[in-house]
Structures are given as structure tokens and as C-alpha cells.
Enzyme design. Structure first.
Site, PDB file in Angstrom:
ATOM      1  N   ASP A  85      17.468  10.050 -50.066  1.00 27.19           N
ATOM      2  CA  ASP A  85      17.796   8.768 -50.341  1.00 27.19           C
ATOM      3  C   ASP A  85      17.924   7.617 -49.328  1.00 27.19           C
ATOM      4  O   ASP A  85      18.398   8.041 -48.032  1.00 27.19           O
ATOM      5  CB  ASP A  85      19.112   8.601 -51.253  1.00 27.19           C
ATOM      6  CG  ASP A  85      20.251   8.936 -50.698  1.00 27.19           C
ATOM      7  OD1 ASP A  85      20.332   9.897 -49.877  1.00 27.19           O
ATOM      8  OD2 ASP A  85      21.428   8.207 -50.749  1.00 27.19           O
ATOM      9  N   ASP A 114      17.213   6.603 -40.844  1.00 26.84           N
ATOM     10  CA  ASP A 114      18.350   7.239 -41.667  1.00 26.84           C
ATOM     11  C   ASP A 114      17.781   7.773 -43.106  1.00 26.84           C
ATOM     12  O   ASP A 114      17.890   6.901 -44.020  1.00 26.84           O
ATOM     13  CB  ASP A 114      19.395   6.240 -41.857  1.00 26.84           C
ATOM     14  CG  ASP A 114      20.706   6.703 -42.774  1.00 26.84           C
ATOM     15  OD1 ASP A 114      20.515   7.942 -42.728  1.00 26.84           O
ATOM     16  OD2 ASP A 114      21.530   6.099 -42.774  1.00 26.84           O
ATOM     17  N   GLU A 146      23.147  10.662 -50.862  1.00 23.58           N
ATOM     18  CA  GLU A 146      24.353  10.905 -49.872  1.00 23.58           C
ATOM     19  C   GLU A 146      24.917   9.299 -49.674  1.00 23.58           C
ATOM     20  O   GLU A 146      25.903   9.205 -49.481  1.00 23.58           O
ATOM     21  CB  GLU A 146      23.748  11.351 -48.581  1.00 23.58           C
ATOM     22  CG  GLU A 146      24.581  11.514 -47.362  1.00 23.58           C
ATOM     23  CD  GLU A 146      24.975  10.474 -46.468  1.00 23.58           C
ATOM     24  OE1 GLU A 146      25.917  10.372 -45.494  1.00 23.58           O
ATOM     25  OE2 GLU A 146      24.263   9.259 -46.668  1.00 23.58           O
TER      26      GLU A 146
END
Ligand SMILES: [Zn+2]
Length: 396
Positions: A85, A114, A146
Site C-alpha cells: 500500500d 515507500d 501497513e
């Protein structure tokens, strides 16, 4: 083909895969099935076995895939772990956030660092693992959500426990500029809802102001914040060394002259040790249930205070002689150990006995920002690490 050409090809593939991954709009909370299917497909073609675990609606999914050892000799399996995610985007991006754009030495896109960059490297490298004479399994663990307090990983980890996959080494490729991170604080988020009784402001005794009780609750949290500071141990490796607490927002009320019947408070704490989290929760719950609530109920029996756990990301603790850190150190030739202030899934893996390290390409400085990017060079460094893992995991 020379090794140099191989590395070049791998690098190109990692960029191609990263471009594909960025195009999946896997903002936390959204359906990530197509991204997971894409990853599963790549790995299955290489002969990997895999299983999925889901949220209740099967809208969001975790993938755990394994390239089996050809010559198993009892060496601990490796888990390469990343979350799929990404955080939401704003309108101020200078490029399309879901279209990878390369400018000079950077690749822009939401999730570039990320942490789709790491996932892309792992997938690009997977064909090499599948051909190698591995003496241990190489696993790929891709989780959902997350960024919203690690909602996906616990579901996967439950399954790992059931399957007895606990004796392993896990590398979590969060952006650390390939530095070794071996600890971080926990990150617990809560929303507390207050429900009172609406009424006319000229008769406050006939109503229960949810806003006023919420204010007292906030004050109590701020008092407890001081106590958290006092609990700090001298050996704390964190900055600041104590467990922190922060009020993120207070929402309630509709008008100057109406007693507010609803209010909620968003707050979070970052415990240095689990015990601080337990202490804080028990103190604030006691105050809510034994002081505030009885007072509210005197006027309206329907009054309530409900604390919702948004997420409790447990801390990641420093371990002496960590196998995971030593493996990565030996491959990157960097013996430093650092702590970070952001939360990861590391504590969850560590909790079931998996030796864990956080180390991945890109910088946290660019994460969660407008125009997120990854330095292309970081992808190369990550591929080097994966190459090292191969060398460390093969027999002739
Ligand atoms: Zn992340």
C-alpha cells in the site's frame, strides 16, 4: 553474457517492474488484488509456491511466495518483505503520481521509495534465485495496509505461525538508504468517542457536553504524558528517549448555543517499551470509566465513552548479535546500526521469533511527500544486496 550485462539487465527489469507497480493505485484501504496477482504471476512462472491471506471482505490481500531450496541443508530461510500500500496523494504533484517518471537520476511516483522500489528489486531478482542452487528457501512477503497501522501483516503472520514458518531471517525493505535499522518505537493510534446529551446552552445542567468531557480526557492524557517521561530508562536508545504522546485532533459540536452531544479525540502514543503502552491504556481507561463516565451518566444514562484502536504497531527491539543484521552487514560491509522514528512491520515478525532487520532502497525523507522519488542508484544498491543473499544461499 558477462556479469556486468546481467546486472544491467536486472536493473532495467527492476525499473520496468517498479513502473508497473506504481501504476496500481494501491492507496491504503483500497483493493490491492491486481497488484498482488501481478506479483504472484511473476513468481509462479518461476516455479514459486504461494498462498494468500485476506481481510474479511477479501478486498485486500497479503501474498507469501516461496522459491524452494534445491539443495536444502537446514540454513534458515530468508523472507524479503514489503508492504504494497501507499499513502494518499494530493493535487500538488508535478507529475502523475501513478505514472513512474524518470528525470535525471530519480524515478518519481507514489510508492517509488515507500516501498515499491524494494518489491520491484526483489521481483527483478527472483529469476536468479529460481535458477540458483539455493540451500535455503527464499520467501517473498507482500502485505496490505501497513501505512494504516499495519492492518495486513498480523493476518499473514498468524498464518506463518500456523505453518510453522518462525525460524527465519526477515529483511524489511523500508527506505533506509540501505542502512541497517534494528529498532524503532511502537506506534499506537486511537480514537476515543464521547456521547453525551444535546440541549440548549442556556440550561447546561440538562445536557451532557461531550466536548467538555473530551477536554477533560485530553487533559488527563497530557498529565500522563509527563508520567511517561518519568518512566524513561537510562539505556533508552531513542530520540527522544521516552515514550511520547500526542493529541492529533478534537472534533465536536455544532454551534455556540448548543450543548454538543458528540465529540471524538484522535491521539497516538509511541511507546519505547510495551509496558508503557499497557500503563497508559490502563490509566486512561480507568479515568474514563471510573471518573468521567459515572459523572456523565448522572444526567444521561445513555452517555458513553468508547476507545477505538486504530492500530497498535508494536515496537522493534534491538537484539544483540541479531542474525538478520549480521547477514546484511556482511553483505553491505556496513556495521552501523541505527534506530528510526517511524513504525514498520518489523516488530510483528520479531515477535514470533523471526530474526528481523529493516534495510531497503530510497530515503524516508522522500516518503509520504509530494513528488516522492527514489534515486535510481538505490535500486542498484538493493540489487547488490539481493546478489549477496544469493551468494550466501547457494551451494555448488
Ligand atoms: Zn513504508
Amino acid at each position: 553474457m558477462s556479469t556486468e550485462n546481467n546486472i544491467n539487465q536486472l536493473y532495467k527489469n527492476s525499473i520496468k517492474i517498479l513502473t508497473d507497480l506504481i501504476a496500481f493505485k494501491t492507496v491504503s484501504g483500497e483493493d490491492n488484488n491486481s497488484l498482488i496477482d501481478y506479483c504472484d504471476e511473476i513468481l509462479k512462472k518461476l516455479g514459486a509456491t504461494s498462498f494468500k491471506t485476506f481481510d474479511e471482505e477479501k478486498k485486500r490481500v497479503n501474498l507469501f511466495a516461496t522459491i524452494k531450496a534445491k539443495k536444502p541443508n537446514g540454513t534458515k530461510p530468508i523472507i524479503l518483505s514489503g508492504h504494497t500500500d501507499v499513502v494518499p496523494v494530493s493535487k500538488s504533484w508535478s507529475t502523475d503520481p501513478f505514472k513512474a517518471t524518470i528525470k535525471e537520476d530519480k524515478l518519481y511516483g507514489r510508492g517509488a521509495c515507500d516501498m515499491k522500489g524494494f518489491i520491484a528489486c526483489a521481483l527483478a531478482y527472483a529469476p536468479i534465485y529460481s535458477k540458483a542452487n539455493l540451500n535455503r528457501d527464499i520467501n517473498f512477503s507482500f502485505t496490505f495496509d501497513e501505512e494504516t497501522a499495519c492492518q495486513g501483516a498480523p493476518i499473514l503472520i498468524e498464518e506463518l505461525k500456523k505453518r510453522g514458518i518462525k525460524n527465519a531471517i526477515c529483511i524489511i525493505g523500508e527506505p533506509t538508504n540501505m542502512k541497517i535499522i534494528d529498532a524503532h518505537k511502537g506506534c499506537y493510534e486511537y480514537t476515543t468517542y464521547f456521547e453525551g446529551l444535546a440541549g440548549h446552552s442556556s440550561a447546561p445542567h440538562k445536557g451532557v457536553s461531550a466536548v467538555e468531557y473530551a477536554a477533560q480526557y485530553v487533559n488527563k492524557l497530557i498529565e500522563l504524558r509527563q508520567e511517561l517521561k518519568n518512566r524513561t530508562s537510562k539505556e533508552s536508545i531513542f530520540d527522544p528517549p521516552y515514550s511520547t504522546l500526542q493529541i492529533g485532533g478534537i472534533f465536536g459540536g455544532i454551534a455556540h448555543n448548543v450543548i454538543a452531544d458528540k465529540c471524538h479525540v484522535n491521539w497516538e502514543t509511541r511507546p519505547v517499551v510495551k509496558e508503557d503502552g499497557i500503563f497508559l491504556n490502563s490509566e486512561i481507561d480507568k479515568y474514563a470509566n471510573e471518573v468521567l463516565l459515572p459523572e456523565m451518566k448522572k444526567t444521561s444514562s445513555k452517555s458513553s465513552i468508547k476507545k477505538e484502536i486504530i492500530g497498535e504497531i508494536i515496537g522493534f527491539n534491538r537484539v544483540q548479535n541479531s542474525e538478520a543484521c549480521e547477514l546484511v552487514s556482511s553483505l553491505t560491509r556496513d556495521n552501523s546500526r541505527e534506530v528510526v522514528s517511524f513504525g514498520t512491520e518489523a516488530g510483528l515478525f520479531q515477535e514470533i521469533g523471526i530474526s528481523t532487520v529493516v534495510c531497503g532502497p530510497g530515503s524516508i525523507e522522500q516518503a509520504h511527500k509530494v513528488d516522492e522519488y527514489i534515486m535510481l542508484d538505490e535500486l542498484k544498491k538493493c540489487l547488490d544486496l539481493l546478489e549477496g543473499i544469493k551468494k550466501n544461499s547457494t551451494v555448488n
